[in-house]
Design an enzyme around this catalytic site. Structure first.
Site, mmCIF file in Angstrom:
data_model
loop_
_atom_site.group_PDB
_atom_site.id
_atom_site.type_symbol
_atom_site.label_atom_id
_atom_site.label_comp_id
_atom_site.label_asym_id
_atom_site.label_seq_id
_atom_site.Cartn_x
_atom_site.Cartn_y
_atom_site.Cartn_z
ATOM 1 N N HIS A 50 0.931 -1.264 0.143
ATOM 2 C CA HIS A 50 0.071 0.034 -0.007
ATOM 3 C C HIS A 50 1.162 1.140 -0.062
ATOM 4 O O HIS A 50 2.147 1.181 0.139
ATOM 5 C CB HIS A 50 -0.922 0.057 1.003
ATOM 6 C CG HIS A 50 -0.504 0.113 2.454
ATOM 7 N ND1 HIS A 50 0.473 -0.800 2.827
ATOM 8 C CD2 HIS A 50 -0.691 1.166 3.486
ATOM 9 C CE1 HIS A 50 0.818 -0.496 4.220
ATOM 10 N NE2 HIS A 50 0.255 0.628 4.886
ATOM 11 N N HIS A 52 1.381 3.891 2.104
ATOM 12 C CA HIS A 52 1.973 4.895 3.279
ATOM 13 C C HIS A 52 3.569 4.807 3.042
ATOM 14 O O HIS A 52 4.136 3.713 2.710
ATOM 15 C CB HIS A 52 1.576 3.709 4.684
ATOM 16 C CG HIS A 52 0.224 4.105 5.039
ATOM 17 N ND1 HIS A 52 -0.756 3.252 5.751
ATOM 18 C CD2 HIS A 52 -0.826 5.430 4.686
ATOM 19 C CE1 HIS A 52 -1.920 3.917 5.949
ATOM 20 N NE2 HIS A 52 -2.003 5.036 5.179
ATOM 21 N N ASP A 54 6.002 4.613 5.100
ATOM 22 C CA ASP A 54 6.833 3.693 5.845
ATOM 23 C C ASP A 54 6.945 2.594 4.978
ATOM 24 O O ASP A 54 7.881 1.859 5.147
ATOM 25 C CB ASP A 54 6.341 3.630 7.233
ATOM 26 C CG ASP A 54 5.025 3.120 7.270
ATOM 27 O OD1 ASP A 54 3.993 3.481 6.534
ATOM 28 O OD2 ASP A 54 4.591 2.115 8.122
ATOM 29 N N HIS A 55 6.167 2.309 4.189
ATOM 30 C CA HIS A 55 6.332 1.170 3.139
ATOM 31 C C HIS A 55 6.783 1.536 1.521
ATOM 32 O O HIS A 55 7.553 0.736 1.063
ATOM 33 C CB HIS A 55 4.956 0.390 2.904
ATOM 34 C CG HIS A 55 4.412 -0.193 4.160
ATOM 35 N ND1 HIS A 55 4.292 -1.485 4.262
ATOM 36 C CD2 HIS A 55 3.917 0.451 5.320
ATOM 37 C CE1 HIS A 55 3.866 -1.668 5.499
ATOM 38 N NE2 HIS A 55 3.589 -0.563 6.196
ATOM 39 N N HIS A 169 5.365 -5.124 9.797
ATOM 40 C CA HIS A 169 6.078 -4.572 10.898
ATOM 41 C C HIS A 169 5.666 -5.978 11.918
ATOM 42 O O HIS A 169 4.979 -6.581 12.010
ATOM 43 C CB HIS A 169 5.126 -3.475 11.692
ATOM 44 C CG HIS A 169 5.121 -2.444 10.707
ATOM 45 N ND1 HIS A 169 6.244 -1.543 10.512
ATOM 46 C CD2 HIS A 169 4.021 -1.943 9.985
ATOM 47 C CE1 HIS A 169 5.839 -0.607 9.542
ATOM 48 N NE2 HIS A 169 4.417 -0.843 9.346
HETATM 49 ZN ZN ZN Z 1 0.143 1.352 6.538
#
Ligand code: ZN
Length: 258
Positions: A50, A52, A54-55, A169
């Site tokens: 996705h 976001h 942080d990815h 995570h």
């Molecule tokens: Zn996320």
């Protein structure tokens, strides 16, 4: 909210190396991922679970370094995609990766099923520790619960459900069916608490519902809990189990079926 950071996965070999979720735009991290990928062969794909940051924030840089296309489900906040994903299966040398749309955390969320290993790269569908934030309007609790059930019910040989979940995570999850069942039960229990906190003969705001429905949650987590609370409230209204007016909510009596 990323725990100890984001997990980036590098798999495959030869002409079919795949990187899943390059992670944030962190030079040292991307250097290591690039080295790992080059050590295995030629990168064929950079996949995003996705959009976001942080990815996905480091995806463009890594894809350019590796000369590999970025593929993900479309989203207005995604990095520039070379390939827009739909439900499909990538056949790479020794590796079949099935794209499984799993909206809920975000609209564009996908899991990737490694068919040979019956392993699922789960992104933010689940975390190896704790729970996932569902933040409306991007987050949708109805979709999220359906996506959890979809992964739980994946066929896997004679058995049902994957053998391993590899989340974005936290550590790998080696008991997917139990873990997913626990996630679903946790949400449904919370949903009942949210509904029970809504009066039948009066109205309460989300601010008033929060300490009632999350009385087991430390106050420091309230800003995060408030987002999931709203996601539950939206789902209850949608299902005709609650109603809302001017930002206030009340419970509707259970409908009898049949
Ligand atoms: Zn996320």
């Amino acid at each position: 909210m990323t725990g100890r950071g984001t997990n980036t996965y590098v798999l495959g070999h030869g002409e079919g190396v795949v990187v899943i979720d390059p992670g944030p735009a962190d030079r040292v991290h991307l250097d290591q991922v690039e080295l790992l990928a080059r050590g295995r062969g030629t990168a064929a794909l950079v996949l995003l679970t996705h959009h976001h940051p942080d990815h996905a924030e480091g995806a463009r840089d890594l894809a350019d370094r590796l000369g590999a296309p970025i593929a993900a489900i479309a989203h207005e906040h995604a990095p520039r995609l070379d390939r827009v994903l739909v439900e499909t299966t990538f056949e790479l040398p020794g590796l079949s990766l099935r794209v499984l749309p799993t909206p809920g955390h975000t609209r564009d969320h996908a899991c990737f099923v490694w068919e040979q290993e019956s392993a699922v790269f789960a992104g933010d569908l689940v975390a190896g520790e704790g729970f996932i934030v569902i933040d409306p309007p991007e987050g949708d609790m109805t979709d999220y619960l359906a996506s959890l059930a979809r992964v739980r019910d994946l066929p896997a040989g004679d058995a049902r459900g994957p053998r391993l979940l590899l989340p974005g995570h936290g550590p790998a999850i080696e008991d997917p069916s139990g873990y997913l069942a626990g996630y679903i039960a946790h949400r449904l229990q919370r949903e009942e608490k949210v509904r029970a906190a809504m009066p039948i003969d009066g109205w309460r705001s989300l601010e008033q519902l929060l300490p009632l429905a999350y009385d087991d949650t430390p106050e420091v987590m309230y800003p995060v809990a408030a987002r999931s609370l709203e996601a539950h409230a939206i789902k209850l209204v949608r299902e005709g189990r609650a109603e809302t007016s001017g930002g206030l909510y009340r419970r509707l009596a259970s409908r009898r079926i049949g």
